[in-house]
Design a protein around this motif. Structure first.
Motif, PDB file in Angstrom:
ATOM      1  N   THR A 161       0.929  -1.313  -0.059  1.00 50.76           N
ATOM      2  CA  THR A 161      -0.261  -0.048  -0.026  1.00 50.76           C
ATOM      3  C   THR A 161       0.698   1.280   0.034  1.00 50.76           C
ATOM      4  O   THR A 161       0.439   2.392   0.010  1.00 50.76           O
ATOM      5  N   GLN A 162       1.955   0.992  -0.156  1.00 50.31           N
ATOM      6  CA  GLN A 162       3.083   2.466  -0.398  1.00 50.31           C
ATOM      7  C   GLN A 162       4.282   1.871  -1.019  1.00 50.31           C
ATOM      8  O   GLN A 162       4.868   0.824  -0.643  1.00 50.31           O
ATOM      9  N   ASN A 163       4.780   2.949  -1.785  1.00 51.78           N
ATOM     10  CA  ASN A 163       6.322   2.718  -2.378  1.00 51.78           C
ATOM     11  C   ASN A 163       6.698   4.068  -2.780  1.00 51.78           C
ATOM     12  O   ASN A 163       5.821   5.055  -3.057  1.00 51.78           O
ATOM     13  N   GLU A 164       8.113   3.998  -3.110  1.00 49.50           N
ATOM     14  CA  GLU A 164       8.618   5.156  -3.522  1.00 49.50           C
ATOM     15  C   GLU A 164       8.379   5.055  -5.278  1.00 49.50           C
ATOM     16  O   GLU A 164       8.373   4.152  -5.887  1.00 49.50           O
ATOM     17  N   ALA A 165       8.333   6.380  -5.750  1.00 48.97           N
ATOM     18  CA  ALA A 165       7.943   6.485  -7.143  1.00 48.97           C
ATOM     19  C   ALA A 165       8.484   7.827  -7.515  1.00 48.97           C
ATOM     20  O   ALA A 165       9.118   8.740  -6.730  1.00 48.97           O
ATOM     21  N   GLU A 166       8.608   8.033  -8.901  1.00 55.79           N
ATOM     22  CA  GLU A 166       9.168   9.068  -9.578  1.00 55.79           C
ATOM     23  C   GLU A 166       8.025   9.694 -10.530  1.00 55.79           C
ATOM     24  O   GLU A 166       7.084   9.067 -11.102  1.00 55.79           O
ATOM     25  N   GLN A 190     -14.979  -1.321  -8.747  1.00 54.46           N
ATOM     26  CA  GLN A 190     -14.464  -0.797  -7.429  1.00 54.46           C
ATOM     27  C   GLN A 190     -13.860   0.551  -7.615  1.00 54.46           C
ATOM     28  O   GLN A 190     -13.181   1.004  -8.753  1.00 54.46           O
ATOM     29  N   VAL A 191     -13.988   1.536  -6.760  1.00 60.08           N
ATOM     30  CA  VAL A 191     -13.418   2.891  -6.874  1.00 60.08           C
ATOM     31  C   VAL A 191     -12.192   3.144  -6.712  1.00 60.08           C
ATOM     32  O   VAL A 191     -11.488   1.864  -6.353  1.00 60.08           O
ATOM     33  N   GLY A 192     -11.552   3.976  -7.000  1.00 59.51           N
ATOM     34  CA  GLY A 192     -10.119   4.318  -6.850  1.00 59.51           C
ATOM     35  C   GLY A 192      -9.705   4.622  -5.504  1.00 59.51           C
ATOM     36  O   GLY A 192     -10.586   4.909  -4.695  1.00 59.51           O
ATOM     37  N   ASP A 193      -8.272   4.319  -5.330  1.00 56.08           N
ATOM     38  CA  ASP A 193      -8.042   4.416  -3.771  1.00 56.08           C
ATOM     39  C   ASP A 193      -7.701   6.061  -3.665  1.00 56.08           C
ATOM     40  O   ASP A 193      -7.592   6.634  -4.596  1.00 56.08           O
ATOM     41  N   CYS A 225       3.428  18.145   0.299  1.00 57.81           N
ATOM     42  CA  CYS A 225       2.359  16.970   0.728  1.00 57.81           C
ATOM     43  C   CYS A 225       0.851  17.114  -0.224  1.00 57.81           C
ATOM     44  O   CYS A 225       0.593  18.256  -0.618  1.00 57.81           O
ATOM     45  N   VAL A 226       1.021  16.039  -0.980  1.00 59.42           N
ATOM     46  CA  VAL A 226      -0.130  16.134  -2.120  1.00 59.42           C
ATOM     47  C   VAL A 226      -1.303  15.026  -1.761  1.00 59.42           C
ATOM     48  O   VAL A 226      -0.961  13.783  -1.564  1.00 59.42           O
ATOM     49  N   LYS A 227      -2.484  15.513  -1.582  1.00 58.64           N
ATOM     50  CA  LYS A 227      -3.608  14.701  -1.359  1.00 58.64           C
ATOM     51  C   LYS A 227      -4.191  14.070  -2.459  1.00 58.64           C
ATOM     52  O   LYS A 227      -4.421  14.634  -3.550  1.00 58.64           O
ATOM     53  N   VAL A 228      -4.271  12.648  -2.519  1.00 60.44           N
ATOM     54  CA  VAL A 228      -4.747  12.046  -3.471  1.00 60.44           C
ATOM     55  C   VAL A 228      -6.448  11.610  -3.394  1.00 60.44           C
ATOM     56  O   VAL A 228      -6.773  11.122  -2.415  1.00 60.44           O
ATOM     57  N   LEU A 229      -7.151  12.438  -4.285  1.00 64.16           N
ATOM     58  CA  LEU A 229      -8.393  12.335  -4.095  1.00 64.16           C
ATOM     59  C   LEU A 229      -9.248  11.228  -4.745  1.00 64.16           C
ATOM     60  O   LEU A 229     -10.185  10.647  -4.350  1.00 64.16           O
ATOM     61  N   ASP A 230      -8.519  10.681  -5.751  1.00 65.67           N
ATOM     62  CA  ASP A 230      -9.480   9.578  -6.687  1.00 65.67           C
ATOM     63  C   ASP A 230      -8.038   9.108  -7.566  1.00 65.67           C
ATOM     64  O   ASP A 230      -6.936   9.732  -7.673  1.00 65.67           O
ATOM     65  N   LEU A 278       7.025   9.579  -1.819  1.00 61.49           N
ATOM     66  CA  LEU A 278       6.441   8.408  -1.542  1.00 61.49           C
ATOM     67  C   LEU A 278       4.945   8.458  -1.701  1.00 61.49           C
ATOM     68  O   LEU A 278       4.047   9.256  -1.055  1.00 61.49           O
ATOM     69  N   ALA A 279       4.475   7.283  -2.386  1.00 54.87           N
ATOM     70  CA  ALA A 279       3.216   7.377  -2.535  1.00 54.87           C
ATOM     71  C   ALA A 279       2.445   6.449  -1.599  1.00 54.87           C
ATOM     72  O   ALA A 279       2.918   5.094  -1.260  1.00 54.87           O
ATOM     73  N   ILE A 280       1.654   6.950  -0.754  1.00 57.87           N
ATOM     74  CA  ILE A 280       0.744   6.092   0.375  1.00 57.87           C
ATOM     75  C   ILE A 280      -0.591   5.935   0.399  1.00 57.87           C
ATOM     76  O   ILE A 280      -1.161   7.155   0.284  1.00 57.87           O
ATOM     77  N   VAL A 281      -1.352   4.970   0.239  1.00 54.64           N
ATOM     78  CA  VAL A 281      -2.674   4.561   0.112  1.00 54.64           C
ATOM     79  C   VAL A 281      -3.170   4.489   1.523  1.00 54.64           C
ATOM     80  O   VAL A 281      -2.690   4.185   2.473  1.00 54.64           O
ATOM     81  N   ASP A 282      -4.606   5.176   1.665  1.00 49.78           N
ATOM     82  CA  ASP A 282      -5.219   5.060   2.602  1.00 49.78           C
ATOM     83  C   ASP A 282      -5.611   3.968   3.328  1.00 49.78           C
ATOM     84  O   ASP A 282      -6.581   3.111   2.293  1.00 49.78           O
TER      85      ASP A 282
END
Length: 716
Positions: free
Chosen positions: A301-306, A342-345, A355-360, A387-391
Motif C-alpha cells: 500500500t506504499q512505495n517510492e516512485a518518480e 471498484q472505486v479508486g484509492d 504533501c499532495v492529497k490523492v482524491l481519486d 513516497l506514494a501512500i494509500v489510505d
C-alpha cells in the motif's frame, strides 16, 4: 474438399436429362462436407505443408433430419412441426393456406426455439450484447403473433412444447422451465404495453406518407428521426421497424438513424467524461501514451516512485504549487485505479518539502494510473522522487465489500438459480451494490437465506486466493467472467474455495473472516429483468446497528415509552386506535353527508319529471361527495345528482342516478363524462354512480348549469 449429397429422386428435380449435382433444382441436397486441410496458401500459388495436417468434418443436422423424414424443409420435421402445431392452435390458423400466415408461423416457431435455448443458457433480455439479440427475437415473434390475431401473451405457453421436444438431448431445459416461461412472459407483457402506442404512431406516419400531408411519389422513406424516436421511446428495434414498413413498400433512412444513435452514444460518453476531473484532450493522450506506469498495489500500500507527468487545467506542466488541482502520473504506484465496479484509492503523495492529497485514481485512455490530486503544501515537480501512500483503512474497507460482492453473487446463484449473472456492481468503503439478472422481487425468505450463506462463508474464515492464469486455464476451472468485458491472454482469478471463482482485477481480503459480517440493506428493481442488492460489511454493519438503535430510541421517546422493546406492541396499539378513529370519522362524515344531502334535495329542480340536484361543496373530500350522492339516490328513485368540489387547482365531480331516472335513459357514467369533457377533463362509471376529474376548475359552474340540457337529450 469432399462434399456428400443425397439424391432425393427425379420427382423433385427439374426433369432435364442432364440434371446432376450442382443443378439449381431441389433434387440433390448437400448434407455433409469433409475438408482435408494440408497446405497454407499465400495467395501466390505457393503452398507450404502444414505442420499438423487435419480433417475437418461438418454435417448439417437439420438437413439430415429433413432427408430422413422425407420433408422439404426444417419446419416440416416432426419436432419442429409439433411446436408450430401448438402455435397454430393458439392462433386458430392452418399452415399452407396463406403465404403471409405461413411466414408468421415460421418466424414464431423459429424464434421461440432460439429464445428458449438462449434463456436456458443464462441470457436475459437487455438493450445490448446477446441480451439485445434475445429481446429482438422475442419482440419480432410477439409482433407476428399480433399479425395472426393473437392479442395476448402467448409465447410463454409454447415453451412447454419446445422443452418437451428437446428434453432428451437437453434435460437442463426441464429444470429451468418455470424460469424460462417467466422471463418470456414478462418480456411479452412489457412489449405489449409499448407496441400498441408505438404502432399507432408508426401507422399515423405511414398514413401521412401515403395519403396525408406527407404523401408524395418520391416520399417513400421513413425519416431517421422518426425511426430513432420509435426506438428510443417505445423500444422498437430498427429491424422491426424495417419489417413493418416494408409491408407498405416504404424504406427507412438508416444512415440518419445510425447517426442519431452515434450522437446519443457520444452524449453519454461526454456526460461520463464531464464527471472526470482530468480533462483529457487528444494532445495529452498522445503525449503520455508511451509512458509506463507499474501497479504495485496487489503487494503493497506504499512505495517510492518518480513523478513522470503532471496535468493541470487540461495541459501538461512541469510543476504544481499549493492549492493546485492536478492529475499526476507516477512510474509505479500502489493506488488502485477505478475499474470493474471498484472505486479508486485515496491517500497522499509526499516529498520532504511537499504533501499532495490523492482524491481519486483513474485509468488514462492508454491504461496508466492517473492520480487526481490537490497540492496541500509545498511544490511538486516533474522528476521528483516521492513516497506514494494509500489510505490503508479505506483500502481494507473497500476490500471487505469487494470480496463480499463475490460471495453475494455465489449465494444468489445458489438460492435463485444459475441464471443469475452480474449486470453491474459498485464497491466503495461504505457499501457493496450488486446488480444481477432476475425477473422478480426476492422474497423475505430468499434474502434471509442469501445473507445467511454469505455470513456462513465469512465466519468459516476461508482463504481468498488470487492468481494469474492463462485465460483458457481459468475457464477450465470454472472461473466466471463478466459478459461484454475484454480479457487478455493472462487473467487474474479470485477464488474462495470452489464456492466462488471469478475473473477479477480488484483488491481483496486475504481471508473471508476479515469481512466481519455482511448485512443486506435493500433489494430493488433497476431495469427490466435486473435487480439490485445493496449491503454493507465490517464497521458498516456496526454503523447500521447504531443507526437502527438510534431510530428506536427516538421513536420510543416520541411515543413516551421507557423501553424500546415495547415498540412493536405500542405501534400495533396506536395503529388499531387510529383505525378505530378512522371508522368513527367515516361514520360522522356519513351522518353529515345525510344531513347535507337532505338539505340539497329540498332545493332540487324538476326536469321532465326527474329531480335534478347539483352543488359545489368545497369543504369536503371527494369520497364524502360520493357518499352524499349515493344517499340521495337511495332516498329518491327519480333523482339525478351532480356534485363537485375544487381546491383552486383540481376538481372532482360525482354523479348518481336513482332507479327511475335510469329507466328514463339517464346514465351516470355518460353524464359525468359529458360534464367533465365540458371542463376539459375526463370521467366515467356505472349507470347509477360515476366520478371524474375537472380540467379547468373555473368551468365547473358552467358545466353544472348545462346538466339539465344534457338530461333532456339523454331521456328516452
Amino acid at each position: 474438399c469432399s462434399e456428400i449429397y443425397f439424391d432425393r429422386g427425379p420427382d423433385v428435380g427439374c426433369g432435364r436429362p442432364d440434371c446432376h449435382v450442382g443443378c439449381d433444382c431441389d433434387r440433390f441436397v448437400e448434407f455433409w462436407n469433409l475438408v482435408f486441410t494440408q497446405f497454407d496458401s499465400d495467395g501466390n500459388d505457393h503452398y507450404t505443408p502444414l505442420e499438423h495436417p487435419n480433417i475437418d468434418t461438418g454435417m448439417g443436422l437439420e438437413r439430415l433430419a429433413c432427408i430422413c423424414q422425407g420433408v422439404d424443409n426444417l419446419f416440416e420435421v416432426d419436432t419442429v412441426q409439433n411446436i408450430m402445431k401448438h402455435v397454430r392452435e393458439i392462433a386458430g390458423v392452418n399452415y399452407g393456406e396463406n403465404e403471409k400466415t405461413d411466414v408468421s408461423l415460421r418466424v414464431i416457431t423459429d424464434h421461440i426455439r432460439s429464445t428458449v435455448f438462449m434463456i436456458g443458457d443464462g441470457v436475459v433480455p437487455q438493450n445490448e450484447g446477446r441480451g439485445y439479440v434475445l429481446r429482438r427475437l422475442l419482440r419480432r415473434a410477439a409482433r407476428h403473433g399480433k399479425l395472426l390475431g393473437i392479442n395476448e401473451p402467448f409465447l410463454y405457453k409454447v415453451c412447454d412444447t419446445v422443452i418437451h421436444e428437446n428434453q432428451t438431448a437437453y434435460p437442463e431445459l426441464v429444470s429451468k422451465s418455470e424460469y424460462i416461461k417467466k422471463v418470456i412472459r414478462v418480456e411479452e407483457e412489457r412489449f405489449a404495453k409499448t407496441i400498441d402506442q408505438g404502432s399507432e404512431i408508426l401507422n399515423n406516419i405511414i398514413d401521412r406518407m401515403q395519403t396525408g400531408s406527407l404523401a408524395r411519389e418520391d416520399n417513400r422513406v421513413l425519416s431517421g428521426e422518426d425511426a430513432f424516436r420509435l426506438y428510443d421511446t417505445f423500444g422498437f428495434p430498427i429491424d422491426l421497424i424495417k419489417e413493418i414498413i416494408a409491408e407498405k413498400h416504404i424504406g427507412v433512412d438508416e444512415e440518419r438513424f445510425m447517426a442519431l444513435m452515434d450522437e446519443q452514444r457520444q452524449r453519454a460518453r461526454a456526460a461520463r467524461a464531464n464527471m472526470d476531473t482530468i480533462g483529457w484532450d487528444e494532445d495529452n493522450v498522445n503525449e503520455i501514451a508511451g509512458e509506463k506506469s507499474e501497479f504495485t498495489g496487489y503487494q503493497t500500500t506504499q512505495n517510492e516512485a518518480e513523478v513522470i507527468d503532471i496535468i493541470k487545467d487540461g495541459q501538461l506542466c512541469d510543476a504544481a504549487c499549493e492549492g493546485d488541482e492536478v492529475a499526476i502520473l507516477l512510474d509505479q504506484t500502489p493506488f488502485y485505479a477505478e475499474s470493474g465496479g471498484q472505486v479508486g484509492d485515496t491517500g497522499v503523495i509526499r516529498t520532504e518539502l511537499s504533501c499532495v492529497k490523492v482524491l481519486d485514481c483513474k485509468k488514462a485512455p492508454s491504461g496508466q494510473h492517473m492520480h487526481i490530486c490537490r497540492v496541500q503544501s509545498g511544490m511538486l515537480s516533474k522528476g521528483d522522487r516521492v513516497l506514494a501512500i494509500v489510505d490503508k483503512e479505506r483500502r481494507q474497507a473497500i476490500a471487505r465489500n469487494h470480496t463480499t460482492c463475490h460471495l453475494l453473487q455465489a449465494a444468489l446463484r445458489e438460492v435463485l438459480g444459475t441464471h443469475v449473472h452480474q449486470a453491474g456492481s459498485y464497491v466503495d468503503e461504505n457499501r457493496v451494490r450488486f446488480d444481477f439478472s432476475h425477473f422478480s422481487a426476492m422474497t423475505a425468505e430468499e434474502l434471509v437465506r442469501v445473507e445467511a450463506i454469505v455470513n456462513q462463508k465469512i465466519l468459516q474464515g476461508i482463504d481468498v486466493v488470487t492468481r494469474e492464469l492463462p485465460i483458457e486455464e481459468a475457464k477450465k476451472i470454472g472461473a466466471m467472467a463478466l459478459f461484454g468485458e475484454k480479457y487478455g491472454d493472462i487473467v487474474r482469478v479470485c477464488s474462495v474455495d470452489d464456492f466462488s471463482i471469478e475473473f477479477c482485477g480488484g483488491t481483496h481480503l486475504k481471508n473471508t473472516a476479515q469481512a466481519g459480517l455482511f448485512k443486506i440493506i435493500s433489494e430493488s428493481s433497476v431495469a427490466a429483468g435486473v435487480r439490485r442488492i445493496e449491503g454493507t460489511t465490517g464497521l458498516g454493519v456496526l454503523q447500521l446497528l447504531h443507526d437502527t438503535q438510534e431510530i428506536m430510541v427516538h421513536a420510543s421517546e416520541n411515543l413516551k415509552l421507557p423501553n424500546p422493546h415495547e415498540l412493536v406492541s405500542k405501534t400495533l396499539a396506536v395503529a388499531q386506535e387510529l383505525k378505530a378513529k378512522d371508522k368513527e370519522i367515516d361514520a360522522l362524515n356519513e351522518r353529515i353527508a345525510e344531513l347535507r344531502g337532505g338539505s340539497l334535495v329540498e332545493k332540487a329542480q324538476q326536469v321532465n319529471g326527474l329531480y335534478y340536484i347539483s352543488a359545489i361543496i368545497n369543504s369536503v373530500k371527494p369520497n364524502i361527495l360520493r357518499v352524499m350522492a349515493d344517499k340521495i339516490k337511495e332516498q329518491e328513485p327519480k333523482s339525478v345528482t351532480v356534485l363537485a368540489c375544487t381546491d383552486g387547482q383540481k376538481g372532482t365531480v360525482v354523479a348518481s342516478c336513482g332507479k327511475e331516472a335510469q329507466q328514463k335513459g339517464i346514465h351516470a357514467g355518460k353524464l359525468i363524462k359529458e360534464v367533465c369533457q365540458y371542463t376539459g377533463g375526463s370521467g366515467g362509471g356505472k349507470p347509477d354512480s360515476a366520478m371524474g376529474g375537472a380540467g379547468d376548475v373555473f368551468k365547473v359552474d358552467e358545466a353544472l348549469a348545462k346538466v339539465p340540457e344534457m338530461l333532456i337529450n339523454m331521456m328516452k
